[in-house]
Design a protein around this motif. Structure first.
Motif, short mmCIF file in Angstrom:
data_model
loop_
_atom_site.label_atom_id
_atom_site.label_comp_id
_atom_site.label_asym_id
_atom_site.label_seq_id
_atom_site.Cartn_x
_atom_site.Cartn_y
_atom_site.Cartn_z
N GLY A 84 0.51 -8.94 4.76
CA GLY A 84 0.73 -7.85 3.82
C GLY A 84 1.98 -7.05 4.09
N MET A 85 2.28 -6.79 5.34
CA MET A 85 3.42 -5.94 5.67
C MET A 85 4.74 -6.71 5.74
SD MET A 85 2.85 -2.69 6.10
CE MET A 85 3.58 -1.83 7.45
N LEU A 86 4.74 -7.89 6.27
CA LEU A 86 6.00 -8.59 6.50
C LEU A 86 6.28 -9.73 5.53
CD1 LEU A 86 5.97 -8.70 10.38
CD2 LEU A 86 7.16 -7.12 8.90
N CYS A 87 5.28 -10.49 5.18
CA CYS A 87 5.53 -11.66 4.34
C CYS A 87 5.64 -11.31 2.86
CB CYS A 87 4.42 -12.69 4.55
SG CYS A 87 4.40 -13.36 6.22
N ILE A 88 4.82 -10.40 2.39
CA ILE A 88 4.82 -10.05 0.97
C ILE A 88 5.81 -8.93 0.68
CG2 ILE A 88 3.37 -9.27 -0.94
CD1 ILE A 88 1.03 -10.62 0.38
N LEU A 89 6.23 -8.19 1.66
CA LEU A 89 7.12 -7.06 1.47
C LEU A 89 8.39 -7.39 0.68
CD1 LEU A 89 7.17 -4.03 2.13
CD2 LEU A 89 8.52 -4.61 4.14
N PRO A 90 9.08 -8.48 0.95
CA PRO A 90 10.28 -8.77 0.14
C PRO A 90 9.99 -8.96 -1.35
CG PRO A 90 10.26 -10.12 2.12
CD PRO A 90 8.93 -9.43 2.05
N PHE A 91 8.79 -9.40 -1.69
CA PHE A 91 8.44 -9.63 -3.09
C PHE A 91 8.08 -8.34 -3.82
CE2 PHE A 91 7.37 -13.59 -0.84
CZ PHE A 91 8.28 -14.43 -1.47
N VAL A 92 7.68 -7.31 -3.10
CA VAL A 92 7.32 -6.04 -3.73
C VAL A 92 8.40 -4.99 -3.50
CG1 VAL A 92 4.85 -6.49 -3.59
CG2 VAL A 92 5.97 -5.25 -1.74
N ASN A 93 9.56 -5.40 -3.03
CA ASN A 93 10.64 -4.47 -2.72
C ASN A 93 11.30 -3.98 -4.01
OD1 ASN A 93 12.58 -2.99 -1.51
ND2 ASN A 93 13.74 -4.75 -0.73
N ARG A 94 10.72 -2.91 -4.58
CA ARG A 94 11.28 -2.30 -5.77
C ARG A 94 10.89 -0.83 -5.79
NH1 ARG A 94 7.48 -6.17 -8.63
NH2 ARG A 94 5.54 -5.03 -8.62
N VAL A 95 11.66 -0.06 -6.51
CA VAL A 95 11.41 1.37 -6.59
C VAL A 95 10.39 1.68 -7.68
CG1 VAL A 95 12.46 3.61 -7.06
CG2 VAL A 95 13.68 1.92 -5.69
N GLU A 96 10.55 1.09 -8.84
CA GLU A 96 9.65 1.33 -9.96
C GLU A 96 8.50 0.35 -9.88
OE1 GLU A 96 10.40 3.27 -12.98
OE2 GLU A 96 12.09 4.24 -12.01
N PRO A 97 7.33 0.62 -10.20
CA PRO A 97 6.76 1.86 -10.72
C PRO A 97 6.48 2.84 -9.60
CG PRO A 97 5.02 0.25 -10.55
CD PRO A 97 6.31 -0.44 -10.13
N PHE A 98 6.28 4.08 -9.95
CA PHE A 98 5.89 5.10 -8.99
C PHE A 98 4.37 5.15 -8.91
CE2 PHE A 98 10.16 6.44 -9.98
CZ PHE A 98 10.63 6.82 -8.75
N VAL A 99 3.85 5.18 -7.71
CA VAL A 99 2.41 5.27 -7.49
C VAL A 99 2.17 6.51 -6.64
CG1 VAL A 99 0.38 4.10 -6.60
CG2 VAL A 99 2.26 2.76 -7.54
N PHE A 100 1.38 7.43 -7.14
CA PHE A 100 1.12 8.71 -6.45
C PHE A 100 2.44 9.40 -6.08
CE2 PHE A 100 -2.74 6.23 -5.16
CZ PHE A 100 -3.61 6.89 -6.01
N SER A 101 3.37 9.40 -7.00
CA SER A 101 4.69 10.02 -6.85
C SER A 101 5.54 9.41 -5.74
CB SER A 101 4.56 11.53 -6.61
OG SER A 101 3.89 12.14 -7.68
N MET A 102 5.22 8.20 -5.34
CA MET A 102 6.00 7.50 -4.33
C MET A 102 6.58 6.24 -4.96
SD MET A 102 3.73 7.56 -0.84
CE MET A 102 2.23 6.90 -1.53
N PRO A 103 7.77 5.84 -4.53
CA PRO A 103 8.27 4.52 -4.97
C PRO A 103 7.29 3.44 -4.51
CG PRO A 103 10.00 5.76 -3.88
CD PRO A 103 8.74 6.54 -3.69
N PHE A 104 7.25 2.37 -5.27
CA PHE A 104 6.25 1.33 -4.99
C PHE A 104 6.35 0.80 -3.58
CE2 PHE A 104 4.50 -2.98 -5.15
CZ PHE A 104 3.24 -2.67 -5.60
N ILE A 105 7.55 0.61 -3.05
CA ILE A 105 7.70 0.07 -1.70
C ILE A 105 7.11 1.01 -0.65
CG2 ILE A 105 10.04 0.96 -1.36
CD1 ILE A 105 8.86 -2.43 -0.13
#
Length: 72
Positions: A20-41
């Motif tokens: 979850g933290m290292l292998c999938i992180l490059p695939f979810v590396n984006r700012v949008e959408p915002f979740v709970f006022s935080m960038p998605f990453i």
């Protein structure tokens, strides 16, 4: 459950935070959408920090070596 099966589950659970933290992180590396006022990453890292603690707690409860100390 059998002790050997529990240990296999414990070992498999220990891989989840790594994936979850290292292998999938490059695939979810984006700012949008915002979740709970935080960038998605940032949300992704925060949720995996919490999930890692939960997974470690489950691993502790499933580990048969921890139950040996309770019996003594």
């Amino acid at each position: 459950m059998d002790g050997d099966f529990k240990m296999k589950v414990v070992y498999l659970l220990s891989i989840l935070p790594f994936i979850g933290m290292l292998c999938i992180l490059p695939f979810v590396n984006r700012v949008e959408p915002f979740v709970f006022s935080m960038p998605f990453i940032m949300f992704w890292v925060a949720i995996w920090t919490v999930l890692t603690s939960v997974i470690l707690g489950i691993m502790y409860k499933l580990d048969p070596r921890n139950k040996e100390d309770d019996k003594k």
